[in-house]
Design a protein around this motif. Structure first.
Motif, mmCIF file in Angstrom:
data_model
loop_
_atom_site.group_PDB
_atom_site.id
_atom_site.type_symbol
_atom_site.label_atom_id
_atom_site.label_comp_id
_atom_site.label_asym_id
_atom_site.label_seq_id
_atom_site.Cartn_x
_atom_site.Cartn_y
_atom_site.Cartn_z
ATOM 1 N N VAL A 1 -8.077 82.577 58.091
ATOM 2 C CA VAL A 1 -9.229 81.712 57.840
ATOM 3 C C VAL A 1 -9.287 80.590 58.882
ATOM 4 O O VAL A 1 -10.358 80.222 59.369
ATOM 5 C CB VAL A 1 -9.180 81.148 56.402
ATOM 6 C CG1 VAL A 1 -10.188 80.029 56.210
ATOM 7 C CG2 VAL A 1 -9.435 82.270 55.395
ATOM 8 N N LYS A 2 -8.119 80.078 59.233
ATOM 9 C CA LYS A 2 -8.078 79.019 60.264
ATOM 10 C C LYS A 2 -8.623 79.571 61.588
ATOM 11 O O LYS A 2 -9.501 78.975 62.205
ATOM 12 C CB LYS A 2 -6.639 78.531 60.459
ATOM 13 C CG LYS A 2 -6.494 77.520 61.573
ATOM 14 C CD LYS A 2 -5.031 77.085 61.744
ATOM 15 C CE LYS A 2 -4.895 76.042 62.840
ATOM 16 N NZ LYS A 2 -4.876 76.646 64.187
ATOM 17 N N HIS A 3 -8.095 80.711 62.002
ATOM 18 C CA HIS A 3 -8.539 81.290 63.274
ATOM 19 C C HIS A 3 -10.013 81.702 63.226
ATOM 20 O O HIS A 3 -10.735 81.578 64.206
ATOM 21 C CB HIS A 3 -7.668 82.506 63.637
ATOM 22 C CG HIS A 3 -6.296 82.116 64.083
ATOM 23 N ND1 HIS A 3 -5.180 82.877 63.832
ATOM 24 C CD2 HIS A 3 -5.860 81.027 64.743
ATOM 25 C CE1 HIS A 3 -4.119 82.274 64.339
ATOM 26 N NE2 HIS A 3 -4.502 81.157 64.886
ATOM 27 N N TRP A 4 -10.434 82.170 62.066
ATOM 28 C CA TRP A 4 -11.844 82.547 61.942
ATOM 29 C C TRP A 4 -12.725 81.311 62.115
ATOM 30 O O TRP A 4 -13.770 81.370 62.762
ATOM 31 C CB TRP A 4 -12.132 83.231 60.606
ATOM 32 C CG TRP A 4 -13.538 83.767 60.583
ATOM 33 C CD1 TRP A 4 -13.947 84.981 61.028
ATOM 34 C CD2 TRP A 4 -14.719 83.070 60.150
ATOM 35 N NE1 TRP A 4 -15.312 85.088 60.904
ATOM 36 C CE2 TRP A 4 -15.814 83.939 60.366
ATOM 37 C CE3 TRP A 4 -14.960 81.806 59.614
ATOM 38 C CZ2 TRP A 4 -17.121 83.584 60.059
ATOM 39 C CZ3 TRP A 4 -16.269 81.443 59.306
ATOM 40 C CH2 TRP A 4 -17.336 82.324 59.519
ATOM 41 N N GLY A 5 -12.289 80.186 61.530
ATOM 42 C CA GLY A 5 -13.037 78.933 61.670
ATOM 43 C C GLY A 5 -13.185 78.550 63.139
ATOM 44 O O GLY A 5 -14.231 78.087 63.580
ATOM 45 N N GLU A 6 -12.106 78.771 63.890
ATOM 46 C CA GLU A 6 -12.156 78.442 65.322
ATOM 47 C C GLU A 6 -13.091 79.407 66.052
ATOM 48 O O GLU A 6 -13.884 79.016 66.903
ATOM 49 C CB GLU A 6 -10.744 78.478 65.909
ATOM 50 C CG GLU A 6 -9.845 77.488 65.173
ATOM 51 C CD GLU A 6 -8.480 77.299 65.799
ATOM 52 O OE1 GLU A 6 -8.377 76.536 66.768
ATOM 53 O OE2 GLU A 6 -7.507 77.899 65.304
ATOM 54 N N LEU A 7 -12.968 80.687 65.709
ATOM 55 C CA LEU A 7 -13.847 81.709 66.308
ATOM 56 C C LEU A 7 -15.311 81.371 66.049
ATOM 57 O O LEU A 7 -16.143 81.323 66.958
ATOM 58 C CB LEU A 7 -13.501 83.075 65.704
ATOM 59 C CG LEU A 7 -14.520 84.186 65.913
ATOM 60 C CD1 LEU A 7 -14.580 84.598 67.378
ATOM 61 C CD2 LEU A 7 -14.182 85.405 65.050
ATOM 62 N N LYS A 8 -15.616 81.122 64.781
ATOM 63 C CA LYS A 8 -16.993 80.853 64.386
ATOM 64 C C LYS A 8 -17.500 79.568 65.038
ATOM 65 O O LYS A 8 -18.601 79.520 65.572
ATOM 66 C CB LYS A 8 -17.064 80.728 62.861
ATOM 67 C CG LYS A 8 -18.456 80.545 62.315
ATOM 68 C CD LYS A 8 -19.267 81.798 62.501
ATOM 69 C CE LYS A 8 -20.689 81.634 61.989
ATOM 70 N NZ LYS A 8 -21.472 82.843 62.309
ATOM 71 N N GLY A 9 -16.648 78.536 64.984
ATOM 72 C CA GLY A 9 -17.030 77.255 65.567
ATOM 73 C C GLY A 9 -17.356 77.382 67.047
ATOM 74 O O GLY A 9 -18.369 76.865 67.532
ATOM 75 N N PHE A 10 -16.505 78.104 67.773
ATOM 76 C CA PHE A 10 -16.743 78.260 69.208
ATOM 77 C C PHE A 10 -17.966 79.138 69.485
ATOM 78 O O PHE A 10 -18.696 78.900 70.441
ATOM 79 C CB PHE A 10 -15.505 78.813 69.909
ATOM 80 C CG PHE A 10 -14.538 77.737 70.305
ATOM 81 C CD1 PHE A 10 -14.920 76.760 71.217
ATOM 82 C CD2 PHE A 10 -13.254 77.680 69.780
ATOM 83 C CE1 PHE A 10 -14.053 75.747 71.598
ATOM 84 C CE2 PHE A 10 -12.379 76.673 70.144
ATOM 85 C CZ PHE A 10 -12.776 75.700 71.051
ATOM 86 N N ALA A 11 -18.161 80.157 68.645
ATOM 87 C CA ALA A 11 -19.347 81.001 68.839
ATOM 88 C C ALA A 11 -20.604 80.149 68.648
ATOM 89 O O ALA A 11 -21.605 80.313 69.353
ATOM 90 C CB ALA A 11 -19.322 82.157 67.850
ATOM 91 N N MET A 12 -20.545 79.215 67.686
ATOM 92 C CA MET A 12 -21.684 78.321 67.459
ATOM 93 C C MET A 12 -21.805 77.314 68.598
ATOM 94 O O MET A 12 -22.919 76.960 69.012
ATOM 95 C CB MET A 12 -21.526 77.605 66.112
ATOM 96 C CG MET A 12 -21.658 78.556 64.927
ATOM 97 S SD MET A 12 -21.088 77.834 63.373
ATOM 98 C CE MET A 12 -22.528 76.872 62.922
#
Lengths: 465, 329
Positions: free
Chosen positions: A358-369
């Motif tokens: 979930v932490k890494h997904w948050g980073e992935l999503k945040g950077f994609a945004m």
């Protein structure tokens, strides 16, 4: 005659030394405003941007302070005071002193007063998040949910708000402001001209300050060019006072000696040894600033402006690549995390693996945004990226967030298998590698496979009997 | 000058342990042949050396054509490289595809110890590779269009280790594609199941089983040194004599012993022919094939002519059939 020669020699040496110094660090640069009669000798100023980085770092820290609802209202108000700015001075929650690594400033106004994130936040369309909102509406939605979550972690929907808020903001504020404003229209002719002070009484010209502000948003230390990728990385992590403390006063001055988010990620990619984002971007910033300074308070010629804009393009292009590298890296992390979740032998182990995911997904999503908050309309690439990553990660029961209900709460009406979601991550990496000239490609999920193929090639398979 | 600079590259296969004609394997083949002739066949060393380095073989028109083809075919390696790129595409495609099998998680067998994975991978790759060689080789003899190409290899009337390169460039392309498919399928499948534990057990950078094949005299199959194995072993491994028999003009030897290293495929699919009881063999093609042992023009161009003829006949046949059907209707 002899003494004259010596003087000339000394002056030349000093000038040469001065030039060498200027090439390696962002500033000091002399005051060039015509008719300036104040006492300032260095025209570099970007403390407002540093204050905004500090607001962002502090906001990220606060996003993890929720206790599951009891302190929600109070925490949301506190987070909003950092987002919207506050009449009263705010304590710096991060970056804060660590053992052996003291930070000079503890209150925001020691850096710059009256600053906020809200006024500089990307407010265009943000289709990557459910609810058909603008960028600013999305971050406020995240802040409101972060305040209600336990430690910023929403296990049901798979959100790590500290990461989401932080990574999205890194694009929606500094990146957006720099590439879509300061390095874009503000470099135009007649906008903040170099022949005038930025504002009445200022010790910097229009263009000098515009350029400084862009540099401030990048968030590098003034001497980041001198540091290795590893050193820059450690400065950002507050692990290396020696590398940070340029003036040797024993403390890290956030205004000039610290490495903030965007620059930290440039260094992070460079640690691979395959890229030199920091050097390229710092080089362009320093050369651009030297060019403006060299105009000596006169308006830039067309030729000078064209050169400056080419430096700006270098910075903007590389900045986008840095964000793409980070997105690529975290897609790889998410891929690996899913393998750990499916391989987990106990519930406890699985919950732990899920938290990391979930932490890494948050980073992935945040950077994609973040990538979608800049100047470039990513068009089809953004649509595909958003579809592959989804509004939320696949959670333990196979469901993932598919939208918002009328009250703004998350709805999970769709399901996907772990394998399919891993395939999505491979496709994210494939998409990014195809559309952006990224080289570091950390956590490349198919690199090992390509390596295996490479090692087995040319084995005489074409021999005929 | 530029040509001279390219010379080492031209002969790099002799220095590459991944290739059959690596000088080390050639030297070992000489030793094995020497041992065989002196110890088993009881010939004198002088006689043995005379037979191994037989001038009539190495300076024959057929062998000289081999050497020329060896050099000319280097040019065609330019066409081979892009296919290795397609190998990455195939492998990635399969790796991606495997993710759609929801019952099988990536790295589902990461718990298996590395040694087991390496042994399994080495063995699987070797078996799959060897089987695909058998199959494609069988097709080269079975289908007229492919035989038109493969005939170039069989036109050799004298066999030397360089005969392995006596291949029409189009056949070379097919063989490379075979390798691309085998590796492109095996590697991603293993990588998907076992993760980063996957690697090959190699000696001098070569699959250990391929290495064994080469050091045990793989070059001798394309020579006149007729080394046989015990019958039971010839059911498992193709002996040099068995492969030489594959090159024989005698009709009873046609379509036998297609195998590369292993004989089990021939055994399983009824194309095995043991080497015992066979006298002196004559290599090459039946005169009716109209090929040549030494004319490069014939070797390179005749296949195109033949393929065109075969296809034209097929088209005409199809056209005739269609016409007959139409008149009936």
């Amino acid at each position: 005659m002899k003494s004259l020669k010596l003087t000339t020699c000394l002056v030349a040496t000093m000038m040469f030394a001065g030039t060498a110094y200027a090439v390696e660090t962002y500033g000091p640069f002399p005051v060039t405003v015509l008719g300036y009669d104040g006492e300032k000798e260095n025209s570099v100023s970007y403390s407002g941007q540093i204050a905004r980085h500090v607001l962002h770092d502090s906001l990220k820290k606060l996003a993890g302070k929720g206790n599951g609802g009891a302190n929600a209202a109070e925490l949301e108000a506190q987070m909003l005071s950092y987002f919207n700015g506050s009449e009263t001075d705010l304590p710096i929650i991060a970056p804060a002193s660590k053992d052996g690594v003291p930070v000079k400033q503890t209150m925001l106004n020691e850096i710059s007063a009256g600053k906020n994130i809200a006024g500089k936040f990307y407010d265009g369309s943000m289709p990557a998040w459910p609810g058909e909102m603008t960028g600013k509406e999305v971050i406020l939605h995240m802040i409101s949910h972060a305040a209600k979550a336990d430690g910023g972690y929403d296990a049901v929907n798979g959100y790590d708000y500290a990461q989401l808020i932080s990574k999205f903001t890194m694009g929606a504020m500094p990146y957006s402001q720099a590439v879509d404003n300061y390095l874009d229209e503000k470099l135009g002719e007649g906008v903040k001209p170099n022949g005038q002070a930025y504002k009445t009484g200022a010790y910097y010209t229009g263009k000098e300050h515009v350029w400084d502000e862009a540099f401030g948003y990048f968030g590098a230390a003034s001497h980041s060019m001198r540091l290795s990728a590893e050193d820059n990385y450690n400065v950002a992590k507050l692990r290396d006072l020696g590398s940070a403390d340029l003036n040797g006063d024993g403390v890290i001055d956030l205004k000039t000696e610290y490495v903030f988010g965007p620059a930290y990620y440039a260094a992070g990619a460079d640690k691979s040894g395959k890229t030199a984002y920091m050097e390229t971007m710092m080089g362009a910033f320093i050369e651009g600033r030297a060019l403006i300074t060299g105009a000596n308070g006169q308006n830039l010629t067309d030729q000078e402006r064209a050169k400056l804009q080419s430096h700006a393009k270098t910075i903007a292009d590389n900045w986008e690549l840095v964000l793409a590298e980070a997105t690529f890296k975290y897609a790889g992390s998410v891929y690996k995390d899913i393998s750990a979740i499916t391989a987990a032998s106990s519930e406890e182990e699985q919950a732990k693996a899920f938290r990391k995911y979930v932490k890494h997904w948050g980073e992935l999503k945040g950077f994609a945004m973040a990538m979608q908050s800049g100047k470039n309309d990513l068009g089809k690439t953004a649509v595909h990226l958003n579809r592959l990553i989804g509004f939320g990660p696949v959670t333990l029961d196979g469901t993932f967030v598919s939208g918002l209900d009328a009250d703004g709460n998350f709805v999970k009406e769709r399901k996907m298998s772990w394998n399919s979601y891993q395939l999505h991550m491979l496709r994210v990496q494939e998409l990014l590698a195809k559309n952006f000239a990224i080289e570091a490609r950390a956590n490349d999920a198919t690199a090992e496979l390509a390596g295996l193929l490479e090692s087995l090639s040319g084995d005489g398979g074409a021999e005929t009997d | 000058m530029e040509f001279l600079e390219q010379l080492p590259a031209l002969f790099s296969d002799f220095a590459n342990p991944k290739k059959r004609i690596f000088f080390g394997y050639l030297a070992l083949s000489v030793l094995i042949a020497l041992g065989w002739l002196t110890l088993v066949r009881k010939t004198s060393i002088a006689e043995a050396l005379r037979r191994i380095f037989d001038r009539r073989v190495f300076f024959s028109g057929s062998a000289i054509a081999d050497y020329k083809i060896f050099v000319i075919n280097r040019i065609f390696t330019f066409f081979i490289s892009p296919m290795l790129l397609s190998q990455v595409a195939i492998a990635t495609g399969i790796y991606f595809f495997l993710h759609s099998l929801d019952f099988l998680n990536p790295a589902a067998f990461t718990g298996v110890n590395q040694a087991t994975v390496v042994v399994l991978f080495t063995l699987t790759l070797f078996l799959f590779d060897d089987f695909s060689k058998y199959l494609v080789h069988r097709w080269m003899h079975r289908f007229p269009v492919l035989w038109a190409l493969h005939r170039v290899h069989h036109s050799a009337t004298e066999l030397t280790p360089v005969t392995v390169y006596r291949v029409h460039p189009l056949e070379g392309v097919l063989y490379t594609l075979r390798g691309v498919v085998v590796q492109g399928v095996t590697i991603p499948t293993f990588y998907y199941l076992f993760g980063s534990a996957v690697s090959l057990y190699t000696v001098v950078g070569v699959n250990v089983l391929v290495f064994i094949f080469h050091v045990s005299g793989s070059n001798l199959r394309h020579t006149h040194i007729s080394i046989s194995y015990w019958p039971w072993l010839e059911h498992l491994l193709i002996s040099p004599a068995q492969h030489q028999l594959h090159h024989s003009v005698a009709e009873r030897h046609f379509d036998k012993n297609f195998g590369a290293a292993l004989a089990i495929w021939d055994w399983m699919f009824h194309s095995l022919h043991l080497s015992s009881g066979e006298g002196e063999l004559v290599f090459g093609l039946d005169a009716s094939e109209g090929s040549s042992a030494s004319s490069l023009k014939t070797l390179y161009l005749q296949p195109f002519h033949d393929i065109f003829r075969i296809l034209r006949r097929r088209v005409r046949g199809f056209y005739g059939l269609a016409q007959r059907l139409m008149t009936r209707v």
